[in-house]
Design a protein around this motif. Structure first.
Motif, PDB file in Angstrom:
ATOM      1  N   LEU A 210       0.870  -1.180   0.000  1.00  0.00           N
ATOM      2  CA  LEU A 210       0.000   0.000   0.000  1.00  0.00           C
ATOM      3  C   LEU A 210       0.903   1.225   0.000  1.00  0.00           C
ATOM      4  N   GLU A 211       0.876   1.971  -1.081  1.00  0.00           N
ATOM      5  CA  GLU A 211       1.690   3.184  -1.123  1.00  0.00           C
ATOM      6  C   GLU A 211       1.166   4.192  -0.111  1.00  0.00           C
ATOM      7  N   ASP A 212       2.063   4.905   0.504  1.00  0.00           N
ATOM      8  CA  ASP A 212       1.717   5.947   1.477  1.00  0.00           C
ATOM      9  C   ASP A 212       0.914   5.414   2.666  1.00  0.00           C
ATOM     10  N   ALA A 213       1.201   4.191   3.078  1.00  0.00           N
ATOM     11  CA  ALA A 213       0.533   3.631   4.257  1.00  0.00           C
ATOM     12  C   ALA A 213       0.930   4.441   5.485  1.00  0.00           C
ATOM     13  N   ASP A 214      -0.015   4.602   6.396  1.00  0.00           N
ATOM     14  CA  ASP A 214       0.268   5.306   7.647  1.00  0.00           C
ATOM     15  C   ASP A 214       1.069   4.431   8.599  1.00  0.00           C
ATOM     16  N   ILE A 215       0.845   3.123   8.499  1.00  0.00           N
ATOM     17  CA  ILE A 215       1.550   2.162   9.345  1.00  0.00           C
ATOM     18  C   ILE A 215       2.090   1.069   8.441  1.00  0.00           C
TER      19      ILE A 215
ATOM     20  N   MET B 251      11.297 -19.885  13.203  1.00  0.00           N
ATOM     21  CA  MET B 251      11.192 -21.346  13.294  1.00  0.00           C
ATOM     22  C   MET B 251      10.617 -21.958  12.016  1.00  0.00           C
ATOM     23  N   CYS B 252       9.774 -21.208  11.319  1.00  0.00           N
ATOM     24  CA  CYS B 252       9.109 -21.736  10.128  1.00  0.00           C
ATOM     25  C   CYS B 252       9.563 -21.019   8.859  1.00  0.00           C
ATOM     26  N   GLY B 253      10.205 -19.867   9.013  1.00  0.00           N
ATOM     27  CA  GLY B 253      10.647 -19.106   7.852  1.00  0.00           C
ATOM     28  C   GLY B 253       9.599 -18.160   7.291  1.00  0.00           C
ATOM     29  N   ASP B 254       8.537 -17.915   8.046  1.00  0.00           N
ATOM     30  CA  ASP B 254       7.475 -17.020   7.589  1.00  0.00           C
ATOM     31  C   ASP B 254       7.906 -15.560   7.726  1.00  0.00           C
ATOM     32  N   THR B 255       7.542 -14.748   6.743  1.00  0.00           N
ATOM     33  CA  THR B 255       7.723 -13.301   6.838  1.00  0.00           C
ATOM     34  C   THR B 255       6.431 -12.629   6.378  1.00  0.00           C
ATOM     35  N   ILE B 256       6.084 -11.545   7.055  1.00  0.00           N
ATOM     36  CA  ILE B 256       4.889 -10.777   6.710  1.00  0.00           C
ATOM     37  C   ILE B 256       5.189  -9.301   6.942  1.00  0.00           C
ATOM     38  N   LYS B 257       4.790  -8.496   5.994  1.00  0.00           N
ATOM     39  CA  LYS B 257       4.842  -7.042   6.146  1.00  0.00           C
ATOM     40  C   LYS B 257       3.420  -6.534   5.967  1.00  0.00           C
ATOM     41  N   MET B 258       2.923  -5.838   6.979  1.00  0.00           N
ATOM     42  CA  MET B 258       1.563  -5.307   6.972  1.00  0.00           C
ATOM     43  C   MET B 258       1.600  -3.811   6.662  1.00  0.00           C
ATOM     44  N   PHE B 259       0.574  -3.368   5.931  1.00  0.00           N
ATOM     45  CA  PHE B 259       0.399  -1.964   5.579  1.00  0.00           C
ATOM     46  C   PHE B 259      -1.001  -1.545   6.023  1.00  0.00           C
ATOM     47  N   LEU B 260      -1.092  -0.475   6.797  1.00  0.00           N
ATOM     48  CA  LEU B 260      -2.389   0.031   7.255  1.00  0.00           C
ATOM     49  C   LEU B 260      -2.523   1.494   6.854  1.00  0.00           C
ATOM     50  N   GLU B 261      -3.643   1.811   6.237  1.00  0.00           N
ATOM     51  CA  GLU B 261      -3.958   3.196   5.912  1.00  0.00           C
ATOM     52  C   GLU B 261      -5.108   3.620   6.811  1.00  0.00           C
TER      53      GLU B 261
END
Length: 138
Positions: free
Chosen positions: A25-30, A38-48
């Motif tokens: 999300l471009e220009d996300a506030d968060i 342990m599992c190799g999971d990655t997550i990046k969250m975007f909140l507007e």
């Protein structure tokens, strides 16, 4: 597992194969990232946020990992829209487990709650309560 567990497994696979709200999300506030080493999971969250700076207007995520972590992020991205930042901070792991609808081993719980923890830490950073470079489930 209860009688409807096959339905929930299908839902998890659907969200894994066809994630909702996937992408930056471009220009996300968060914007915040986390991993489950342990599992190799990655997550990046975007909140507007809406104009009130408290209500989540749009949510998206990017990431890689197991079906549980990615499905959880997809499902959570739909759940967070319209919620207040304080409601996000009050969520606990049972909210995510209930959303998934399946019994999880202790190892899989860390996969399931990663997106929730990333969102919560992102909110805490936004509100000035935390200085976390990256969330981890360890």
């Amino acid at each position: 597992m209860g009688p409807g567990s096959d339905m929930y497994r299908q839902q998890i696979l659907d969200h894994y194969k066809n994630p909702r709200n996937y992408g930056e999300l471009e220009d996300a506030d968060i914007e915040h990232v986390g991993e489950n080493p342990m599992c190799g999971d990655t997550i990046k969250m975007f909140l507007e946020l809406a104009d009130d700076d408290e209500t989540i207007e749009r949510v998206s995520f990017i990431g890689d990992g197991c079906a549980i972590s990615q499905a959880s992020a997809s499902m959570l991205s739909r759940e967070l829209r319209g919620k207040s930042l304080s409601a996000v901070r009050e969520m606990d792991r049972d909210d995510v487990i209930d959303m998934l609808g399946v019994d999880l081993s202790p190892m899989r719980i860390k996969c399931a709650v990663l997106a929730e923890k990333v969102a919560q830490d992102g909110v805490a950073i936004h509100e000035g309560d935390e200085e976390i470079a990256e969330t981890t489930t360890e």
